[in-house]
Design an enzyme around this catalytic site. Structure first.
Site, PDB file in Angstrom:
ATOM      1  CE  LYS A  76      59.987  33.811  56.700  1.00 37.22           C
ATOM      2  NZ  LYS A  76      58.569  34.078  57.037  1.00 37.22           N
ATOM      3  CB  SER A 151      58.232  37.847  55.756  1.00 34.98           C
ATOM      4  OG  SER A 151      57.765  36.684  56.418  1.00 34.98           O
ATOM      5  CB  SER A 175      54.948  35.500  55.779  1.00 29.77           C
ATOM      6  OG  SER A 175      55.093  36.872  56.024  1.00 29.77           O
TER       7      SER A 175
HETATM    8  N1  GLN Z   1      53.062  40.964  55.826  1.00 30.58           N
HETATM    9  C1  GLN Z   1      52.616  40.715  57.154  1.00 30.58           C
HETATM   10  C2  GLN Z   1      53.446  41.526  58.122  1.00 30.58           C
HETATM   11  O1  GLN Z   1      54.197  42.311  57.681  1.00 30.58           O
HETATM   12  C3  GLN Z   1      52.677  39.247  57.454  1.00 30.58           C
HETATM   13  C4  GLN Z   1      54.016  38.763  57.813  1.00 30.58           C
HETATM   14  C5  GLN Z   1      54.060  37.295  58.111  1.00 30.58           C
HETATM   15  O2  GLN Z   1      53.138  36.546  57.820  1.00 30.58           O
HETATM   16  N2  GLN Z   1      55.154  36.896  58.739  1.00 30.58           N
HETATM   17  O3  GLN Z   1      53.350  41.408  59.295  1.00 30.58           O
END
Ligand code: GLN
Length: 494
Positions: A76, A151, A175
Site C-alpha cells: 500500500k 482505504s 481499511s
Molecule cells: N474508513 C475509515 C476512515 O475513513 C478507516 C480508514 C482506515 O482504516 N485507514 O477513516
C-alpha cells in the site's frame, strides 16, 4: 500457476518447478494488462522486481530461502519504500521518494519477497471507497462500476484480480478488512503493536495497524510471520516472543477429522445482527455460522452495549490524531510546495490548500476543533472514556466466547459516486470494523459468499488481543470446508 496462493507458489519455487523471475515476469504482464481498467497500482517497478527475483532464485538455489522468498508483493502506498515513490494517495506527496523503508517493508524484503509496486489508496488512508485518492478511484474487479473498498482498495483489488499473491495494507478503522470484504479477498488486521508502525505515513497513531492481504488465511499467517516483531524505533511496538502464526493450521491438520473446531465458542453480538445490514449479507453470514457449527464450534449470544458508539468515538479520536500528524506537511520539509506565495504564512496556506483533498481537509478541521481549548474535555476526553467502555464490553464478551463473528461490512461494493456526497453515509460502512481498532484487538475478513448482483460478501472473525493464531485457524478451517476464496472475477480469470 502464477495466480496461485502464496503457500502453493512457495512450494513450487522451493521445488524449482517455477522460478521467481518467471513468476514476477508473468504477474508484471498481468498488471500491465489490468491496471488501466482497475487503477490498483500507482507505481510499478518492473526492473527492480526482476532484479529482486533473480536474487531470490539464487537464494533458493543456495538453499537459504524462507517460505516467502521469491514471492511477488505489493505495498500500500502509505508504506515507505526507500528509492521507490511513496505518494500516500496524495498530491502532497506526488513525487516523494522516502529516504528509508518502513519496518514491515524491510522485514518482507529480508524474507526475500519481490516488491512489484505500490498500490492505490484513499488519500492519507482516509476513506472507505478509494474515491479519495488524488490518482483516481480503484475499480472493483468483480464489477468495474463499483468501488473496491478503502482505504487499501488497490491492495485488495490487486489480490482479487490475481495480479499479486500478497499485499500489505494498513487498518486504522477497517481499511484492510472492509476492502477485503468488498473485493472478495482475505485481509488481516493484527493486534496493535505486533507490527511496527515505523515508516508508515501516520494517520491516527493510536489506531494505525499494518497488516496483510492474501487469497487465504494461511497466506495472511505466512505474511504475518515475517512482518511481526519488536522495533525500538516505534515506542508502541511490542517486545514479545516470536510466534509461528501458522502453528494451529498445521498442528491439528493430521488429527482434526471432521470437527476441527470442536470446543470453540463463537460469540454472536446481537448488535451485529440487526437491521441495516443488507439481507443477502445477513443470509451469507448465517450460512457461514452454520458451516462453523458443522465443524464443531458452538455459538453463544453476547452483547456489546457500547459498540454503537464506536463510529462517533472514532470520528473524534482519528481526526484529532490526524490533525496533529498532518501538521508536518507544510511545504518546508518535503512534498508539495505552492509555486507562488507572498510570505511564509501564505506559503503554508497555499501549500496545504493545494496539496490536500477535501476529505483530508475535513478531518483536519474536525480534529483541530475537538482538540481546541474548551472543547477538548467535551469531545476528545469523552471519546477516550467511551473507548474504554467499548473495550470493557469486549472483555466481558470474551468471558463466554473465544472469537466473535459477524459481517465485515453492512453493504457489498457500492457504485462509484454513490456515497461521495454524504460523508456520514460513507463513514457508516465501517460500523463493524472500527471497534477493534479502538480496542487494539485483531480481526480478519474472509470471503463467505456473493449477493444477488454477484458481489462478494465478507465474514469478520475477531479475537481478543494476541489471538491471531486462533482467528487464522478458524478462518483456515472455514476455507478448507468452502471454496468462496477460490472464486476469481470472470474478467481476470487466468
Ligand atoms: N474508513 C475509515 C476512515 O475513513 C478507516 C480508514 C482506515 O482504516 N485507514 O477513516
Amino acid at each position: 500457476m502464477i495466480t496461485a496462493s502464496v503457500a502453493e507458489l512457495s512450494r513450487a519455487l522451493l521445488a524449482r518447478r517455477l522460478s521467481s523471475v518467471e513468476l514476477a515476469g508473468g504477474l508484471l504482464d498481468r498488471i500491465d494488462a489490468a491496471n488501466r481498467t482497475l487503477n490498483a497500482f500507482l507505481t510499478v517497478d518492473r526492473e527492480g522486481a526482476l532484479t529482486q527475483a533473480k536474487a531470490a532464485d539464487k537464494r533458493i538455489a543456495a538453499k537459504t530461502a524462507s517460505p516467502l522468498t521469491g514471492i511477488p508483493l505489493a505495498h500500500k502506498d502509505v508504506i515507505m519504500t526507500a528509492g521507490l515513490r511513496t505518494t500516500c494517495g496524495s498530491r502532497m506527496l506526488e513525487n516523494f521518494v522516502a529516504p528509508y523503508s518502513a519496518f514491515v517493508a524491510e522485514k518482507l524484503a529480508d524474507a526475500g519477497m519481490v516488491l512489484v509496486g505500490k498500490t492505490n489508496m484513499d488519500e492519507f488512508a482516509m476513506g472507505s471507497s478509494n474515491e479519495n485518492s488524488y490518482f483516481g478511484p480503484v475499480k472493483n474487479p468483480w464489477n468495474t462500476t463499483c468501488v473496491a473498498g478503502g482505504s487499501s482498495g488497490g491492495s485488495a483489488a490487486a489480490i482479487a484480480a490475481r495480479l499479486v499473491p500478497a499485499a500489505t495494507g494498513t487498518d486504522t478503522g477497517g481499511s484492510i478488512r472492509q476492502p477485503a470484504a468488498l473485493s472478495g479477498v482475505c485481509g488481516l488486521k493484527p493486534t496493535y503493536g505486533v507490527c511496527s508502525r515505523y515508516g508508515l505515513i501516520a494517520f491516527a497513531s493510536s489506531l494505525d495497524t499494518p497488516g496483510a492481504f492474501g487469497q487465504t488465511a494461511e497466506d495472511c499467517a505466512l505474511l504475518l510471520n515475517a512482518m511481526a516483531g519488536h522495533d525500538a524505533r516505534d515506542s508502541t511496538s511490542l517486545d514479545r516472543p516470536a510466534e509461528d502464526y501458522t502453528r494451529l493450521l498445521k498442528e491439528n491438520a493430521a488429527n482434526a477429522g471432521a470437527k476441527p473446531l470442536a470446543g470453540l465458542r463463537i460469540g454472536l453480538p446481537r448488535e451485529y445482527f440487526g437491521a441495516g445490514t443488507e439481507p443477502d449479507i445477513a443470509k451469507a453470514i448465517e450460512a457461514a455460522i452454520a458451516c462453523l457449527r458443522s465443524l464443531g464450534a458452538t455459538t453463544v449470544d453476547v452483547s456489546l452495549p457500547n459498540v454503537d458508539y464506536s463510529l462517533p468515538v472514532y470520528y473524534v479520536i482519528s481526526p484529532a490524531e490526524a490533525s496533529s500528524n498532518l501538521a508536518r506537511f507544510d511545504g518546508v520539509r518535503y512534498g508539495h510546495r505552492a509555486p507562488k506565495y507572498d510570505d511564509l504564512m501564505d506559503m503554508y496556506k497555499k501549500t496545504r490548500a493545494e496539496g490536500f483533498g477535501a476529505e483530508v481537509k475535513r478531518r483536519i478541521l474536525v480534529g483541530t476543533y475537538v482538540l481546541s481549548h474548551g472543547y477538548y474535555d467535551a469531545y476528545y476526553l469523552k471519546a477516550q472514556q467511551v473507548r474504554r467502555l467499548i473495550a470493557d464490553d469486549f472483555q466481558r464478551a470474551y468471558q463466554s466466547c473465544d472469537v466473535i463473528v459477524g459481517p465485515t461490512s453492512p453493504t457489498t461494493a457500492f457504485c462509484l459516486g454513490d456515497k461521495t456526497d454524504d460523508p456520514v453515509k460513507m463513514y457508516l460502512n465501517d460500523i463493524f470494523t472500527i471497534a477493534c481498532n479502538l480496542t487494539g484487538a485483531p480481526a480478519i475478513s474472509i470471503p463467505c459468499g456473493f449477493d444477488g448482483k454477484g458481489l462478494p460478501i465478507g465474514l469478520q472473525i475477531q479475537g481478543d488481543a494476541f489471538a491471531e493464531a486462533q482467528i487464522l485457524n478458524v478462518a483456515h478451517r472455514y476455507q478448507q470446508a468452502t471454496d468462496w476464496h477460490q472464486r476469481v472475477p470472470a474478467s481476470f480469470a487466468p
